[in-house]
Scaffold this motif. Structure first.
Motif, PDB file in Angstrom:
ATOM      1  N   TYR A  36      -1.608  10.736  -7.366  1.00  0.00           N
ATOM      2  CA  TYR A  36      -1.549   9.354  -7.235  1.00  0.00           C
ATOM      3  C   TYR A  36      -2.797   8.917  -8.285  1.00  0.00           C
ATOM      4  O   TYR A  36      -3.231   7.617  -8.421  1.00  0.00           O
ATOM      5  CB  TYR A  36      -1.558   9.169  -6.070  1.00  0.00           C
ATOM      6  CG  TYR A  36      -0.225   9.878  -5.122  1.00  0.00           C
ATOM      7  CD1 TYR A  36       0.326   8.558  -4.531  1.00  0.00           C
ATOM      8  CD2 TYR A  36       0.247  10.933  -5.052  1.00  0.00           C
ATOM      9  CE1 TYR A  36       1.327   8.892  -4.509  1.00  0.00           C
ATOM     10  CE2 TYR A  36       1.281  10.786  -4.140  1.00  0.00           C
ATOM     11  CZ  TYR A  36       2.686  10.109  -4.141  1.00  0.00           C
ATOM     12  OH  TYR A  36       3.690   9.944  -3.742  1.00  0.00           O
ATOM     13  N   VAL A  37      -4.018   9.561  -8.256  1.00  0.00           N
ATOM     14  CA  VAL A  37      -5.343   9.101  -8.775  1.00  0.00           C
ATOM     15  C   VAL A  37      -4.784   8.704 -10.425  1.00  0.00           C
ATOM     16  O   VAL A  37      -5.162   7.195 -10.507  1.00  0.00           O
ATOM     17  CB  VAL A  37      -6.446  10.337  -8.971  1.00  0.00           C
ATOM     18  CG1 VAL A  37      -7.493   9.822  -9.215  1.00  0.00           C
ATOM     19  CG2 VAL A  37      -6.908  10.510  -7.059  1.00  0.00           C
ATOM     20  N   HIS A  74     -10.689   6.420  -8.333  1.00  0.00           N
ATOM     21  CA  HIS A  74     -10.349   5.566  -8.039  1.00  0.00           C
ATOM     22  C   HIS A  74     -10.828   4.351  -7.306  1.00  0.00           C
ATOM     23  O   HIS A  74     -10.708   4.847  -6.196  1.00  0.00           O
ATOM     24  CB  HIS A  74      -9.494   5.899  -8.507  1.00  0.00           C
ATOM     25  CG  HIS A  74      -8.531   4.880  -9.317  1.00  0.00           C
ATOM     26  ND1 HIS A  74      -8.749   3.024  -8.178  1.00  0.00           N
ATOM     27  CD2 HIS A  74      -8.003   4.550 -10.542  1.00  0.00           C
ATOM     28  CE1 HIS A  74      -7.661   2.498  -9.152  1.00  0.00           C
ATOM     29  NE2 HIS A  74      -7.468   3.263 -10.693  1.00  0.00           N
ATOM     30  N   ALA A  94       3.633  11.922  -7.367  1.00  0.00           N
ATOM     31  CA  ALA A  94       3.066  10.232  -7.337  1.00  0.00           C
ATOM     32  C   ALA A  94       3.872   9.409  -8.310  1.00  0.00           C
ATOM     33  O   ALA A  94       4.341   8.057  -8.144  1.00  0.00           O
ATOM     34  CB  ALA A  94       1.983   9.912  -8.675  1.00  0.00           C
ATOM     35  N   ILE A  98      -4.240   3.174  -2.343  1.00  0.00           N
ATOM     36  CA  ILE A  98      -3.273   3.748  -1.214  1.00  0.00           C
ATOM     37  C   ILE A  98      -4.202   5.266  -0.848  1.00  0.00           C
ATOM     38  O   ILE A  98      -5.372   5.226  -1.731  1.00  0.00           O
ATOM     39  CB  ILE A  98      -2.955   5.587  -3.624  1.00  0.00           C
ATOM     40  CG1 ILE A  98      -2.137   4.670  -4.191  1.00  0.00           C
ATOM     41  CG2 ILE A  98      -2.928   6.544  -3.120  1.00  0.00           C
ATOM     42  CD1 ILE A  98      -2.674   4.564  -5.851  1.00  0.00           C
ATOM     43  N   HIS A 140      -2.450   8.168 -11.937  1.00  0.00           N
ATOM     44  CA  HIS A 140      -0.939   6.666 -11.942  1.00  0.00           C
ATOM     45  C   HIS A 140      -1.886   6.031 -11.266  1.00  0.00           C
ATOM     46  O   HIS A 140      -1.269   4.354 -10.900  1.00  0.00           O
ATOM     47  CB  HIS A 140      -0.418   7.461 -11.517  1.00  0.00           C
ATOM     48  CG  HIS A 140       0.774   8.501 -11.598  1.00  0.00           C
ATOM     49  ND1 HIS A 140       0.202   9.018 -12.136  1.00  0.00           N
ATOM     50  CD2 HIS A 140       2.335   7.825 -13.347  1.00  0.00           C
ATOM     51  CE1 HIS A 140       1.847  10.273 -13.255  1.00  0.00           C
ATOM     52  NE2 HIS A 140       2.295   9.225 -13.607  1.00  0.00           N
ATOM     53  N   ALA A 141      -3.466   5.610 -10.645  1.00  0.00           N
ATOM     54  CA  ALA A 141      -3.703   4.751  -9.863  1.00  0.00           C
ATOM     55  C   ALA A 141      -3.596   3.274 -10.220  1.00  0.00           C
ATOM     56  O   ALA A 141      -2.747   2.185  -9.545  1.00  0.00           O
ATOM     57  CB  ALA A 141      -4.880   4.630  -8.677  1.00  0.00           C
ATOM     58  N   ASP A 142      -3.772   2.870 -11.600  1.00  0.00           N
ATOM     59  CA  ASP A 142      -3.647   1.857 -12.551  1.00  0.00           C
ATOM     60  C   ASP A 142      -2.224   1.353 -12.983  1.00  0.00           C
ATOM     61  O   ASP A 142      -2.412  -0.012 -12.623  1.00  0.00           O
ATOM     62  CB  ASP A 142      -4.209   1.891 -13.599  1.00  0.00           C
ATOM     63  CG  ASP A 142      -5.859   2.283 -14.038  1.00  0.00           C
ATOM     64  OD1 ASP A 142      -6.045   1.668 -12.476  1.00  0.00           O
ATOM     65  OD2 ASP A 142      -6.661   2.695 -14.997  1.00  0.00           O
ATOM     66  N   ALA A 145      -1.655  -0.068  -9.069  1.00  0.00           N
ATOM     67  CA  ALA A 145      -1.979  -1.911  -9.169  1.00  0.00           C
ATOM     68  C   ALA A 145      -0.977  -2.528  -9.903  1.00  0.00           C
ATOM     69  O   ALA A 145      -1.357  -3.461  -9.624  1.00  0.00           O
ATOM     70  CB  ALA A 145      -3.654  -1.278  -9.828  1.00  0.00           C
ATOM     71  N   ASN A 154       0.692  -1.061   0.150  1.00  0.00           N
ATOM     72  CA  ASN A 154      -0.356   0.179   0.270  1.00  0.00           C
ATOM     73  C   ASN A 154       0.905   1.612  -0.101  1.00  0.00           C
ATOM     74  O   ASN A 154       2.129   1.413   0.682  1.00  0.00           O
ATOM     75  CB  ASN A 154      -0.685   0.055   1.036  1.00  0.00           C
ATOM     76  CG  ASN A 154      -2.360  -1.107   1.189  1.00  0.00           C
ATOM     77  OD1 ASN A 154      -3.016  -0.857   0.321  1.00  0.00           O
ATOM     78  ND2 ASN A 154      -1.547  -2.034   1.847  1.00  0.00           N
ATOM     79  N   ILE A 187      -8.988   2.115  -5.719  1.00  0.00           N
ATOM     80  CA  ILE A 187      -7.597   1.374  -4.954  1.00  0.00           C
ATOM     81  C   ILE A 187      -7.671   3.539  -3.784  1.00  0.00           C
ATOM     82  O   ILE A 187      -6.687   2.932  -2.778  1.00  0.00           O
ATOM     83  CB  ILE A 187      -6.878   0.884  -5.483  1.00  0.00           C
ATOM     84  CG1 ILE A 187      -5.700   1.795  -6.503  1.00  0.00           C
ATOM     85  CG2 ILE A 187      -6.836  -0.190  -6.017  1.00  0.00           C
ATOM     86  CD1 ILE A 187      -4.577   1.854  -6.544  1.00  0.00           C
ATOM     87  N   VAL A 188      -7.829   4.001  -4.519  1.00  0.00           N
ATOM     88  CA  VAL A 188      -7.690   5.621  -3.761  1.00  0.00           C
ATOM     89  C   VAL A 188      -8.811   5.728  -2.645  1.00  0.00           C
ATOM     90  O   VAL A 188      -9.470   6.044  -2.905  1.00  0.00           O
ATOM     91  CB  VAL A 188      -7.691   6.895  -4.803  1.00  0.00           C
ATOM     92  CG1 VAL A 188      -7.113   7.668  -4.229  1.00  0.00           C
ATOM     93  CG2 VAL A 188      -6.736   6.381  -5.772  1.00  0.00           C
TER      94      VAL A 188
END
Length: 172
Positions: free
Chosen positions: A67-68, A104, A165, A82, A70-72, A75, A47, A106-107
């Motif tokens: 961060y949003v 997203h 990020a 995140i 680059h979230a993929d 992941a 994480n 994971i955010v």
């Protein structure tokens, strides 16, 4: 030397470092403004924890969208979540998430409303002159099963250099 720096910054405890376990300071608030539901110390897998001084502040609002975006990519490198941590109440962090359009899966935006996590991590500072109270330093940590693998802390709260990020992504 670091002891002197900590003393000058007013820090009594140890600052979170590589190899440390995340502090168990209690659950932070995500969707429920009355009760903490996310305990960062108990997260499994890899994480990213991103500490920011304050929701809606210009530097934080320019840093977090990376961060949003680059979230993929995070992941794809095995990152499960995140977690954006701000010393604000849950109403504010959720309004900020909505304003940024940070949708997203994971955010997560977390309210460290009393600063307990930031203080336990040794990553708080006195921002009462500008933001009214103690706040989180700007940092980003790559954490695996609650253990810090990498941590990046800005020298100045308004700076977004080592905690951007794309810089953190290179260390995942």
């Amino acid at each position: 030397m670091s002891g002197l720096v900590d003393k000058l910054k007013g820090k009594a405890g140890k600052t979170l470092s590589k190899g440390d376990k995340l502090p168990t300071s209690g659950a932070l608030k995500e969707d429920n403004p009355e009760k903490g539901t996310v305990d960062l110390a108990t997260l499994s897998g890899k994480n990213i924890i991103v500490g920011v001084p304050g929701a809606f502040t210009p530097p934080c609002s320019s840093q977090v969208p990376g961060y949003v975006e680059h979230a993929d990519q995070f992941a794809a490198k095995g990152v499960k979540g995140i977690y954006i941590v701000a010393v604000n109440d849950a109403f504010t962090t959720q309004a900020w998430k909505e304003k940024l359009g940070a949708n997203h899966s994971i955010v997560h935006f977390l309210a460290d409303d009393n600063g307990a996590f930031s203080k336990a991590a040794g990553l708080d500072f006195d921002a009462s002159g500008l933001l009214g109270n103690h706040r989180s330093q700007r940092y980003a940590a790559v954490v695996d099963n609650g253990v810090v693998q990498h941590i990046f802390v800005e020298d100045q709260a308004p700076s977004v250099t080592v905690t951007a990020a794309d810089k953190v992504l290179a260390h995942v």
